[in-house]
Design an enzyme around this catalytic site. Structure first.
Site, PDB file in Angstrom:
ATOM      1  N   GLU A 605       0.638  29.941 -17.829  1.00 14.21           N
ATOM      2  CA  GLU A 605       1.530  29.138 -18.617  1.00 14.21           C
ATOM      3  C   GLU A 605       0.658  28.663 -19.749  1.00 14.21           C
ATOM      4  O   GLU A 605       1.213  28.433 -20.944  1.00 14.21           O
ATOM      5  CB  GLU A 605       2.157  28.031 -17.811  1.00 14.21           C
ATOM      6  CG  GLU A 605       3.064  26.979 -18.449  1.00 14.21           C
ATOM      7  CD  GLU A 605       3.386  26.110 -17.508  1.00 14.21           C
ATOM      8  OE1 GLU A 605       3.746  26.462 -16.524  1.00 14.21           O
ATOM      9  OE2 GLU A 605       3.499  24.721 -17.868  1.00 14.21           O
ATOM     10  N   HIS A 694      12.998  31.188  -3.494  1.00 14.06           N
ATOM     11  CA  HIS A 694      13.623  30.454  -4.353  1.00 14.06           C
ATOM     12  C   HIS A 694      15.210  30.673  -3.714  1.00 14.06           C
ATOM     13  O   HIS A 694      15.992  29.830  -4.076  1.00 14.06           O
ATOM     14  CB  HIS A 694      13.681  30.944  -5.629  1.00 14.06           C
ATOM     15  CG  HIS A 694      12.319  30.608  -6.428  1.00 14.06           C
ATOM     16  ND1 HIS A 694      11.276  31.359  -6.344  1.00 14.06           N
ATOM     17  CD2 HIS A 694      11.962  29.301  -6.770  1.00 14.06           C
ATOM     18  CE1 HIS A 694      10.342  30.963  -7.199  1.00 14.06           C
ATOM     19  NE2 HIS A 694      10.688  29.658  -7.236  1.00 14.06           N
TER      20      HIS A 694
END
Ligand SMILES: CN1c2c(nc(N)[nH]c2=O)NC[C@@H]1CNc1ccc(C(=O)N[C@@H](CCC(=O)N[C@@H](CCC(=O)N[C@@H](CCC(=O)O)C(=O)O)C(=O)O)C(=O)O)cc1
Ligand SMILES: N[C@@H](CCS)C(=O)O
Ligand SMILES: [Zn+2]
Length: 760
Positions: A605, A694
């Protein structure tokens, strides 16, 4: 008249109201109508707040219930086909099934929004993806805003950006869909024009990237098509300079362009001389990605310069959507008074824009007092003795040139590690966190309120650690972890224990869906006064004979997920973090913790958006990781972990971290990443995630087996670990136990198979 406009507002609420409503709805405790009513109330409150703060054109359509990229897909009728849902009749249940999955569908993949810590849902493209304009919800919101007397400026994710952010699911080229997609955008714009909307903000942040020629060339025909609709388009770019595409942007038939003048102030000079007549320039002069008060004097210089040329065609704005900013410093009643004067969150940023408008339109004299106050704050930060620490600078200056190197190369280290670890083939581990239950959070909240003593809090956390160790022993996990019960967050927890950091009570920023983070703020030189994790890890080790894995957050991730001082290079701050963490690594080793994981989920990122800047970043980021992990014995095994990103393009840099083991998210992308790891011949050990953490869904044994078999085809068994994709803090214990039990069963079966093949 020059105006102030905003590109987007934080949608979670000053008290994270949306988070709590969403989670109650998901638990079946809040009816759908109530969620919708509450969400409407919140966005209306935010519109009025923005208007009250002096925003002349208020963004509408940015207040997604879960994610704005998912909302963009609904708007153009392009839901992933596998869900068999129709965008036109999509209800809340369907919307959240896309975002979170259900018993039969895995959720849409999630990945980082450019270089931020916000995660969007990844569009799924196929050659036969169909589009249609589905503007009803957006139109409804425009009407709501109008009813409140708010001048609405609808915000859309631009068509090229939407396509770029998606993934092809059938090998076709997403760009081939552009003509069909543009038609749908035309339909949306027509619907907005019919509502009397004059300006629409259309976000094309991909213009800050180096784009392939065919993508650059696609802009002109698409925007020519959109320009047929009688509505003015403000093309919004952010997160970097778009000067490399200046000619392309100049030729587009748009009525305005927004430039990020905080990340790339120099682009103003590149654009201004040839600015097309009658085009609005929206100057993003207040940083939407940081928390520092703006230097109003410097920002005014930029604006005055632009206004001289553009007059009222100059608009004033934050650099990007304020989605990435906490909401209101005024809530921080417990913050140190001096430090608080240095900060500006979303509400304060809007006030800064209002002042800048007055300064540039009426002249500096109109805001003389505010300018003096702003100059004072800038000087107070620059000169504050709280920012600089001599011992940190001295330590850095004295650093040996090879301080970032382990004693021996991986093959020798691996032998020494294997000798004491004595792990079976396909060793199993987890990524660190176990469920952060309501009880754990409540205990921490009580502790923070002073209602639980130090000793009682410690006992409560030790109880959780003991539970996590017991469960892992029962499952037969080879390298257990302590479970991170004591951590509010993997970055904030460490920030709270380091010098140079301040932290807030309410500075929440949305990370994905209902999940938020409270990034700590680095305002000065960073050091670690005392051990941060040793006591917890040593306690966990005392409960088991298995090798307990210590758990730290790496320097790059600490940097990336904090708000960082803007008066020192990021590379320097990262090095300071690395040394602070290295102190912890060495203390863990001394305490007998000889497997240590240093998480770096944000390494990718942090990669600059332009490839020309990659090597520089990867060099200092890699060095920082190695600095944090060096100085340990060859036999001490260093793990790292990465998730939430596409890693294919930085595999050599990941290998250069020289961690003994990397555990990495792969399951949502069906182990696509592993093929790249195999092709690249990653030299050390790898644990590709064998199931997605998730979703509450329990992965079936067959699914895990399929992924593991896929992994075995590219990674030799002796270098393969078995683990979930990421930490388990967001899950509940029953799911965790069931999922890990399946993971263990599959591993044991595979071990037997491999042993049988070896002896055959
Ligand atoms: C791994 N991920 C992380 C990222 N960034 C981080 N900084 N941290 C990460 O872990 N980026 C990538 C991913 C994103 N994933 C996640 C996953 C889960 C969350 C999450 O669960 N967030 C929590 C907040 C966590 C936290 O800080 N908890 C604190 C405070 C709890 C709280 O709300 N307290 C209340 C009082 C409650 C009471 O009972 O009175 C208060 O302070 O007001 C804690 O545990 O102490 C969330 O709830 O959203 C985030 C990112
Ligand atoms: N150790 C952390 C990593 C998250 S990326 C966890 O397990 O939650
Ligand atoms: Zn992770």
């Amino acid at each position: 008249m020059s105006i102030v406009h905003n590109l987007g507002f934080p949608r979670i609420g000053a008290k994270r109201e949306l988070k709590f409503w969403l989670e109650s709805y998901w638990k079946g405790e809040l009816p759908a109508e109530e969620l919708l009513k509450n969400a409407r109330g919140l966005r209306e409150k935010h519109w009025l707040l923005q208007r009250g703060a002096g925003v002349d054109r208020v963004p509408v359509g940015d207040a997604a219930l879960y994610d704005h990229v998912l909302d963009a897909l609904v708007l153009v009728g392009a839901l992933p086909k596998r869900f068999k849902l129709d965008a036109a009749s999509l209800d809340l249940k369907g919307y959240f099934t896309l975002a979170r999955g259900d018993a039969t569908h895995h959720a849409m993949e999630m990945t980082k929004w450019f270089d931020t810590n916000y995660h969007y849902l990844v569009p799924e493209w196929r050659a036969d993806t169909a589009f249609f304009a589905n503007p009803a919800r957006l139109v409804e919101q425009v009407r709501e805003a109008k009813a409140l007397g708010v001048t609405a400026k609808p915000v859309l994710v631009g068509p090229l950006t939407l396509l770029w952010l998606g993934k092809s699911k059938d090998g076709s080229q997403p760009l081939e869909l552009i003509a069909k997609l543009a038609e749908a955008y035309v339909g949306v714009l027509e619907a907005l024009a019919a509502e009397g909307v004059d300006w629409v903000q259309i976000d094309e942040p991909i213009l800050a990237l180096d784009l392939p020629a065919e993508w650059r060339e696609a802009f002109a025909p698409v925007y020519a098509k959109l320009a047929e609709v009688r509505v003015k388009l403000l093309l919004a770019t952010y997160f970097g300079s778009v000067a490399q595409h200046a000619a392309l942007i100049a030729a587009l038939p748009v009525a305005g362009v927004h430039l990020d003048l905080t990340r790339a102030p120099e682009q103003l000079d590149a654009f201004l001389p040839a600015w097309p007549e009658n085009r609005v320039l929206s100057a993003g002069v207040v940083n939407g990605r940081n928390v520092w008060r703006t230097g109003l004097s410097a920002a005014l210089v930029q604006l005055e310069n632009a206004r001289q040329k553009l007059g009222d065609k100059l608009w004033i704005a934050p650099s990007c959507s304020l989605l990435h900013s906490p909401i209101d410093v005024a809530q921080e009643t417990e913050l140190d008074v001096e430090l608080k004067t240095w900060l500006a969150f979303a509400v304060q940023k809007l006030n800064e824009l209002k002042l800048l408008k007055r300064g540039v339109v009426n002249g500096r004299g109109d805001i003389a007092n505010e300018l003096a106050a702003s100059d004072f704050v800038q000087a107070s930060r620059r000169n504050s003795p709280r920012v600089h620490r001599l011992e940190v600078a001295t330590r850095l200056a004295k650093l040996a040139p090879n301080a970032d190197r382990r004693d021996s190369a991986y093959p020798l280290r691996a032998k020494k590690q294997a000798a004491w670890l004595k792990l079976p083939l396909l060793p199993t581990t987890t990524i660190g966190s176990f469920p952060q239950t309501a009880e754990i959070r409540a205990a921490r909240a009580a502790f923070k309120r002073g209602e639980l003593s130090d000793a009682d809090y410690k006992t409560a956390m030790q109880k959780e650690i003991a539970l996590a160790v017991r469960e892992q022993e029962a499952l037969g996990i080879d390298v257990p972890v302590h479970g991170e019960a004591e951590r509010n967050d993997m970055v904030e927890y460490f920030g709270e224990q380091m010098t140079g950091y301040l932290f807030t009570r309410h500075g929440w920023v949305q990370s994905y869906g209902s999940r938020c983070v409270k990034p700590p703020v680095i305002y000065g030189d960073v050091a670690r006064p005392k051990a941060m994790t040793v006591e917890w890890s040593a306690y966990a080790q005392s409960l088991t004979d298995k090798p307990m894995k210590g758990m730290l957050t790496g320097p790059v991730t600490m940097l990336q997920w904090s708000f960082v001082r803007d008066d020192a290079p990021r590379s320097l701050v990262c090095k300071q973090l690395a040394l602070a963490l290295n102190d912890e690594v060495l203390d863990l080793e001394t305490a007998g913790i000889r497997v240590i994981q240093i998480d770096e989920p944000a390494l990718r990122e942090g990669l600059p958006l332009k490839s020309a800047d990659w090597d520089g970043y990867l060099a200092w980021a890699g060095e920082a990781f190695r600095l944090s992990s060096s100085g340990v014995d060859d036999a001490t095994q260093i793990h790292t972990h990465m998730c939430y990103s596409e890693f294919n393009d930085i595999l050599p840099a990941i290998a250069a971290l020289d961690a003994d083991v990397i555990t990495i998210e792969t399951s949502r992308s069906d182990m696509e990443l592993l093929t790249a790891f195999g092709d690249f011949e990653y030299p050390n050990e790898i644990g590709p995630g064998v199931y997605d953490i998730h979703s509450p869904r329990i992965p079936a044994e067959e699914e895990i087996e399929r992924l593991l078999t896929k992994a075995l085809a590219v990674i030799p068994a002796r270098r393969l670990w078995v683990n979930p994709d990421c930490g388990l803090k967001t899950r509940g214990w029953p799911e965790v136990k069931a999922a890990l039990a399946n993971m263990m069963t599959v591993t044991r079966n595979l071990r037997e198979k491999l042993a049988a093949t070896a002896t055959a």
